[in-house]
Design an enzyme around this catalytic site. Structure first.
Site, short mmCIF file in Angstrom:
data_model
loop_
_atom_site.label_atom_id
_atom_site.label_comp_id
_atom_site.label_asym_id
_atom_site.label_seq_id
_atom_site.Cartn_x
_atom_site.Cartn_y
_atom_site.Cartn_z
N ILE A 11 -12.78 -3.58 -31.48
CA ILE A 11 -13.27 -2.22 -31.20
C ILE A 11 -14.41 -2.23 -30.20
CG2 ILE A 11 -12.51 -1.33 -33.44
CD1 ILE A 11 -15.53 -1.31 -34.25
N SER A 12 -14.66 -3.36 -29.57
CA SER A 12 -15.77 -3.47 -28.61
C SER A 12 -15.38 -2.88 -27.26
CB SER A 12 -16.17 -4.93 -28.42
OG SER A 12 -16.98 -5.08 -27.27
N PRO A 13 -16.15 -1.90 -26.76
CA PRO A 13 -15.83 -1.39 -25.42
C PRO A 13 -16.08 -2.42 -24.33
CG PRO A 13 -17.94 -0.51 -26.16
CD PRO A 13 -17.35 -1.25 -27.33
#
Length: 199
Positions: A11-13
């Site tokens: 979920i890391s941009p």
């Protein structure tokens, strides 16, 4: 041949903004990549970081500006407030772990597809149907969403321990195993490229 450990949160941009640059760099130098998805929020807790929900508003405002700047610079679509964020990282991570063990598809594309689903496609990567579709679209058996749960959970937890022991404190985080050269952030990929060229 160099070996790269890639610690990531699905979920890391910032992992999303890395795109396929790591894979292209590794291919150019004949290096291998081991993908190590982990619980990024627990990693922050373990290593002195602060979860996004607990960060000061000024830090989060700056984060939003930086994400928008990088997305424009890299030509990648990015929704700064995705519909499904934060979301449980474990199911998509288990799928990546199972796919890495099984083989048969494009692992780098699979990893990128999960992150693109969050940040550009408004999809819920904790949803079984979404996981199956993404697995199939990248050449893997959609049934891996079910088959790899036990081993996936075990390795997912181990990846967190490995990360803490290896000096990892955020994501994306890249380590050249042979030299213990560490690179934190998608904006450090040029340095990783140079380190591999010099090896």
């Amino acid at each position: 041949m160099a070996s790269i450990d890639y610690y990531l949160g699905t979920i890391s941009p910032w992992c999303y903004l890395a795109g396929d640059r790591l894979e292209r760099i590794a291919a150019a130098h004949g290096a291998t990549i081991t993908y190590k998805p982990l619980d990024l929020l627990q990693l922050f807790d373990r290593t002195g970081g602060v979860r996004p929900a607990d960060r000061h508003p000024s830090r989060m405002e700056y984060r939003g500006q930086e994400l928008a700047r990088w997305a424009e610079h890299l030509g990648l679509p990015l929704n700064l407030k995705p519909a499904h964020w934060p979301v449980n990282m474990a199911p998509s991570s288990y799928a990546i772990i199972a796919a890495q063990q099984t083989g048969g598809g494009d692992l780098g594309a699979l990893v990128q597809a999960f992150m693109r689903a969050v940040w550009a496609e408004e999809r819920d990567i904790s949803d079984d149907a979404v996981i199956r579709e993404i697995l199939g679209a990248n050449g893997f058996d959609p049934g891996l969403a079910d088959k790899g749960l036990f081993v996936g959970a075990e390795i997912y937890g181990r990846n967190l321990e490995d990360a803490a022991n290896a000096g990892v404190f955020g994501a994306p985080f890249y380590i050249i195993r042979e030299t213990d050269q560490r690179f934190w952030g998608q904006d450090r990929l040029d340095f990783l490229d140079r380190a591999l060229a010099a090896a």
